[in-house]
Design a protein around this motif. Structure first.
Motif, PDB file in Angstrom:
ATOM      1  N   LEU A  70       0.835  -1.205   0.000  1.00 43.46           N
ATOM      2  CA  LEU A  70       0.000   0.000   0.000  1.00 43.46           C
ATOM      3  C   LEU A  70       0.870   1.255   0.000  1.00 43.46           C
ATOM      4  CD1 LEU A  70      -2.762   1.392   0.223  1.00 43.46           C
ATOM      5  CD2 LEU A  70      -2.606   1.113   2.713  1.00 43.46           C
ATOM      6  N   LEU A  71       1.915   1.256   0.806  1.00 42.22           N
ATOM      7  CA  LEU A  71       2.819   2.403   0.848  1.00 42.22           C
ATOM      8  C   LEU A  71       3.521   2.599  -0.491  1.00 42.22           C
ATOM      9  CD1 LEU A  71       4.222   4.641   2.482  1.00 42.22           C
ATOM     10  CD2 LEU A  71       5.935   2.931   3.158  1.00 42.22           C
ATOM     11  N   GLN A  72       3.985   1.513  -1.083  1.00 42.61           N
ATOM     12  CA  GLN A  72       4.677   1.603  -2.370  1.00 42.61           C
ATOM     13  C   GLN A  72       3.770   2.177  -3.454  1.00 42.61           C
ATOM     14  OE1 GLN A  72       7.862   1.130  -3.064  1.00 42.61           O
ATOM     15  NE2 GLN A  72       8.402   0.503  -0.987  1.00 42.61           N
ATOM     16  N   LEU A  73       2.540   1.653  -3.533  1.00 43.58           N
ATOM     17  CA  LEU A  73       1.601   2.150  -4.549  1.00 43.58           C
ATOM     18  C   LEU A  73       1.264   3.615  -4.308  1.00 43.58           C
ATOM     19  CD1 LEU A  73      -0.938  -0.795  -5.034  1.00 43.58           C
ATOM     20  CD2 LEU A  73       0.558   0.191  -6.763  1.00 43.58           C
ATOM     21  N   SER A  74       1.060   3.992  -3.058  1.00 49.27           N
ATOM     22  CA  SER A  74       0.700   5.373  -2.727  1.00 49.27           C
ATOM     23  C   SER A  74       1.836   6.334  -3.052  1.00 49.27           C
ATOM     24  CB  SER A  74       0.329   5.477  -1.245  1.00 49.27           C
ATOM     25  OG  SER A  74      -0.745   4.622  -0.928  1.00 49.27           O
ATOM     26  N   VAL A  75       3.054   5.939  -2.733  1.00 44.44           N
ATOM     27  CA  VAL A  75       4.218   6.783  -3.015  1.00 44.44           C
ATOM     28  C   VAL A  75       4.422   6.935  -4.519  1.00 44.44           C
ATOM     29  CG1 VAL A  75       6.747   6.864  -2.857  1.00 44.44           C
ATOM     30  CG2 VAL A  75       5.388   6.345  -0.830  1.00 44.44           C
ATOM     31  N   GLU A  76       4.171   5.864  -5.267  1.00 43.12           N
ATOM     32  CA  GLU A  76       4.324   5.920  -6.720  1.00 43.12           C
ATOM     33  C   GLU A  76       3.318   6.866  -7.359  1.00 43.12           C
ATOM     34  OE1 GLU A  76       3.854   1.863  -7.794  1.00 43.12           O
ATOM     35  OE2 GLU A  76       5.804   1.247  -7.027  1.00 43.12           O
ATOM     36  N   ALA A  77       2.091   6.875  -6.855  1.00 44.57           N
ATOM     37  CA  ALA A  77       1.027   7.660  -7.490  1.00 44.57           C
ATOM     38  C   ALA A  77       0.993   9.111  -7.024  1.00 44.57           C
ATOM     39  CB  ALA A  77      -0.330   7.002  -7.212  1.00 44.57           C
ATOM     40  N   SER A  78       1.449   9.390  -5.805  1.00 42.46           N
ATOM     41  CA  SER A  78       1.240  10.708  -5.191  1.00 42.46           C
ATOM     42  C   SER A  78       1.835  11.886  -5.957  1.00 42.46           C
ATOM     43  CB  SER A  78       1.779  10.693  -3.754  1.00 42.46           C
ATOM     44  OG  SER A  78       1.010   9.841  -2.954  1.00 42.46           O
ATOM     45  N   PRO A  79       3.093  11.830  -6.430  1.00 44.23           N
ATOM     46  CA  PRO A  79       3.624  13.002  -7.151  1.00 44.23           C
ATOM     47  C   PRO A  79       2.821  13.355  -8.390  1.00 44.23           C
ATOM     48  CG  PRO A  79       5.390  11.501  -6.548  1.00 44.23           C
ATOM     49  CD  PRO A  79       4.114  10.782  -6.284  1.00 44.23           C
ATOM     50  N   TRP A  80       2.406  12.328  -9.117  1.00 43.75           N
ATOM     51  CA  TRP A  80       1.653  12.573 -10.350  1.00 43.75           C
ATOM     52  C   TRP A  80       0.250  13.076 -10.047  1.00 43.75           C
ATOM     53  CZ3 TRP A  80       4.947  12.460 -14.209  1.00 43.75           C
ATOM     54  CH2 TRP A  80       6.092  11.665 -14.077  1.00 43.75           C
ATOM     55  N   LEU A  81      -0.345  12.546  -8.991  1.00 46.00           N
ATOM     56  CA  LEU A  81      -1.671  13.010  -8.608  1.00 46.00           C
ATOM     57  C   LEU A  81      -1.617  14.455  -8.126  1.00 46.00           C
ATOM     58  CD1 LEU A  81      -4.654  12.501  -8.113  1.00 46.00           C
ATOM     59  CD2 LEU A  81      -4.067  11.538  -5.882  1.00 46.00           C
ATOM     60  N   LEU A  82      -0.602  14.796  -7.357  1.00 52.16           N
ATOM     61  CA  LEU A  82      -0.454  16.170  -6.871  1.00 52.16           C
ATOM     62  C   LEU A  82      -0.247  17.138  -8.030  1.00 52.16           C
ATOM     63  CD1 LEU A  82      -0.414  17.574  -4.111  1.00 52.16           C
ATOM     64  CD2 LEU A  82       2.081  17.428  -4.165  1.00 52.16           C
ATOM     65  N   LEU A  83       0.573  16.750  -9.002  1.00 56.06           N
ATOM     66  CA  LEU A  83       0.771  17.578 -10.186  1.00 56.06           C
ATOM     67  C   LEU A  83      -0.529  17.739 -10.958  1.00 56.06           C
ATOM     68  CD1 LEU A  83       2.587  19.060 -12.230  1.00 56.06           C
ATOM     69  CD2 LEU A  83       3.069  16.828 -13.267  1.00 56.06           C
ATOM     70  N   GLY A  84      -1.247  16.642 -11.140  1.00 50.67           N
ATOM     71  CA  GLY A  84      -2.519  16.707 -11.860  1.00 50.67           C
ATOM     72  C   GLY A  84      -3.534  17.580 -11.160  1.00 50.67           C
ATOM     73  N   LEU A  85      -3.593  17.495  -9.831  1.00 53.01           N
ATOM     74  CA  LEU A  85      -4.521  18.331  -9.078  1.00 53.01           C
ATOM     75  C   LEU A  85      -4.189  19.813  -9.241  1.00 53.01           C
ATOM     76  CD1 LEU A  85      -4.796  16.295  -5.752  1.00 53.01           C
ATOM     77  CD2 LEU A  85      -6.652  16.720  -7.381  1.00 53.01           C
ATOM     78  N   TRP A 110      11.905   9.539  -1.477  1.00 50.16           N
ATOM     79  CA  TRP A 110      11.654  10.590  -0.496  1.00 50.16           C
ATOM     80  C   TRP A 110      10.709  11.657  -1.038  1.00 50.16           C
ATOM     81  CZ3 TRP A 110      12.643  15.611  -1.688  1.00 50.16           C
ATOM     82  CH2 TRP A 110      13.531  15.859  -2.744  1.00 50.16           C
ATOM     83  N   PHE A 111      10.816  11.932  -2.351  1.00 55.12           N
ATOM     84  CA  PHE A 111       9.940  12.944  -2.951  1.00 55.12           C
ATOM     85  C   PHE A 111       8.503  12.435  -3.017  1.00 55.12           C
ATOM     86  CE2 PHE A 111       8.014  15.082  -6.647  1.00 55.12           C
ATOM     87  CZ  PHE A 111       8.170  16.403  -6.261  1.00 55.12           C
ATOM     88  N   GLY A 112       8.352  11.167  -3.414  1.00 57.55           N
ATOM     89  CA  GLY A 112       7.016  10.580  -3.438  1.00 57.55           C
ATOM     90  C   GLY A 112       6.397  10.525  -2.057  1.00 57.55           C
ATOM     91  N   LEU A 113       7.218  10.235  -1.039  1.00 53.54           N
ATOM     92  CA  LEU A 113       6.714  10.185   0.332  1.00 53.54           C
ATOM     93  C   LEU A 113       6.285  11.580   0.799  1.00 53.54           C
ATOM     94  CD1 LEU A 113       6.354   8.094   2.601  1.00 53.54           C
ATOM     95  CD2 LEU A 113       8.602   8.776   3.463  1.00 53.54           C
ATOM     96  N   THR A 114       7.030  12.599   0.403  1.00 58.54           N
ATOM     97  CA  THR A 114       6.648  13.975   0.739  1.00 58.54           C
ATOM     98  C   THR A 114       5.316  14.354   0.100  1.00 58.54           C
ATOM     99  OG1 THR A 114       8.986  14.608   0.903  1.00 58.54           O
ATOM    100  CG2 THR A 114       7.377  16.386   0.657  1.00 58.54           C
ATOM    101  N   CYS A 115       5.154  14.011  -1.182  1.00 61.01           N
ATOM    102  CA  CYS A 115       3.891  14.287  -1.879  1.00 61.01           C
ATOM    103  C   CYS A 115       2.733  13.536  -1.238  1.00 61.01           C
ATOM    104  CB  CYS A 115       4.013  13.897  -3.352  1.00 61.01           C
ATOM    105  SG  CYS A 115       5.166  14.926  -4.290  1.00 61.01           S
ATOM    106  N   LEU A 116       2.997  12.296  -0.810  1.00 58.23           N
ATOM    107  CA  LEU A 116       1.960  11.522  -0.120  1.00 58.23           C
ATOM    108  C   LEU A 116       1.555  12.216   1.174  1.00 58.23           C
ATOM    109  CD1 LEU A 116       0.213   8.993   0.230  1.00 58.23           C
ATOM    110  CD2 LEU A 116       2.211   7.849   1.239  1.00 58.23           C
ATOM    111  N   GLY A 117       2.536  12.768   1.897  1.00 59.05           N
ATOM    112  CA  GLY A 117       2.233  13.491   3.124  1.00 59.05           C
ATOM    113  C   GLY A 117       1.372  14.719   2.872  1.00 59.05           C
ATOM    114  N   ILE A 118       1.674  15.440   1.787  1.00 57.98           N
ATOM    115  CA  ILE A 118       0.884  16.627   1.440  1.00 57.98           C
ATOM    116  C   ILE A 118      -0.545  16.233   1.093  1.00 57.98           C
ATOM    117  CG2 ILE A 118       0.636  18.494  -0.230  1.00 57.98           C
ATOM    118  CD1 ILE A 118       3.699  18.558  -0.433  1.00 57.98           C
TER     119      ILE A 118
END
Length: 367
Positions: free
Chosen positions: A11-26, A345-353
């Protein structure tokens, strides 16, 4: 315990992978929401094939999910848009968007990230063309705007003040224009941009978060518990695609949230083409959308709307499966290696945001 740990690790791996792209899209989606007025759309969506094509291209990048598009499409219809153009808009808008394309790249790889928006636009045009064969017997609501009397100070200018308008100091319009400074214009631009960002960080993420979380949990469960060969025996072909159509039509799910679910399907052994059918039919159809289509455009349009989506989704699904075999492309391999450009680390930061924005009590402390 090992399975429990594996589940949360996936779950963490999938979330970290998707978060930067989702944040950019938002972010991009919020800016588009702020800078693309809805009223402009109705001016270009009248009768003819050009209106259908315009509706498909205008709707594709807009940040609206399958329920969010309903009031916009209804207003377009009542503002003068034809039934075929409205249908094309209803298909293209929820099927794809800047956020879903970025998440598609993150979870499904570059082939589907490109193929998906192209099929969304083409399926929207195809559905609009099919709807165009129906007799559009519903009278469109005329605009209530009147042009006899305007309410601005310039429109109320009398003959006497018109005579004085030649003098720059006596015209209220001239006074307003001289008072419009560069700083005021800059303030307006900044305010509008911030409003778009606020929309993406509040309303848009609220619309997405429930289904996105469900999709991530589904994909994680599949990655953790379902053997790859489980659905191989019946996970592809025309029959499987028709079953996917039947399952997708009553669902409410947006294009972004359907992406991790589709990734889970592919991980479980369903063909990418069958998963594409889900990503096309799911967002473009739900009970609310179908009810609005029937009320605004009639049963004939509704039937042809469903027919257009079903035919185009299955056709593009079969074409995708054939193309992957013909060109020897492994989607599963792309899904595994398309995320290496983003540091963990960048994906984890985006997930936190994203997590902070998704939790309203926390979000309200700053927004």
């Amino acid at each position: 315990m090992n399975t429990f740990i594996l589940f949360f690790d996936n779950l963490l791996q999938l979330s970290v992978e998707a978060s930067p792209w989702l944040l950019l899209g938002l972010l991009i989606a919020g800016l588009m929401k702020a800078w693309v007025p809805t009223k402009i759309l109705s001016q270009h969506l009248g009768h003819g094939n050009k209106a259908i094509i315009k509706a498909a291209f205008i709707g594709a990048p807009l940040p609206l999910c399958s329920c969010g598009v309903i009031p916009v499409a209804t207003e377009l219809r009542r503002s003068g848009a034809s039934a075929p153009a409205t249908a094309a808009f209803l298909v293209a808008t929820p099927e794809t968007g800047v956020d879903s394309v970025s998440v598609s790249y993150a979870l499904l790889g570059p082939v589907l990230a490109i193929y998906r928006p192209v099929t969304a636009i083409l399926s929207a045009i195809f559905t609009g063309m099919i709807v165009a064969t129906s007799k559009d017997s519903f009278t469109r609501v005329k605009s209530h705007n009147t042009h006899g009397e305007l309410t601005t100070c310039c429109a109320k200018t009398t003959a006497a003040t018109k005579a004085k308008a030649a003098e720059p100091s006596s015209s209220c319009c001239e006074n307003k224009s001289t008072k419009l400074s560069h700083s005021a214009l800059s303030h307006s631009v900044i305010a509008k941009t911030l409003a778009g960002i606020r929309y993406s960080a509040t309303q848009l993420i609220d619309d997405l978060v429930r289904w996105l979380l469900l999709g991530l949990l589904f994909a994680t469960a599949v990655r953790t518990f379902v053997p790859t060969s489980f659905l191989l025996s019946y996970g592809s072909g025309l029959g499987a695609m028709w079953v996917m159509i039947a399952l997708s039509i009553p669902m409410y799910i947006c294009a972004t949230a359907s992406t991790p679910i589709a990734a889970g399907f592919i991980m479980a052994g369903i063909s990418p083409g069958t998963a594409l059918v889900f990503m096309m039919a799911g967002p473009a159809t739900n009970i609310s959308t179908l009810g609005v289509i029937k009320n605004e455009m009639g049963s004939s349009v509704l039937i042809k709307y469903l027919l257009g989506i079903s035919i185009s989704a299955i056709s593009f699904g079969l074409l995708l499966d054939w193309g992957l075999v013909y060109f020897n492309i492994d989607i599963s391999q792309q899904m595994q290696h398309s995320h290496q450009l983003i540091p963990f680390w960048f994906g984890l930061t985006c997930l936190g945001i994203l997590t902070f924005l998704a939790i309203k009590p926390l979000r309200k402390l700053l927004i």
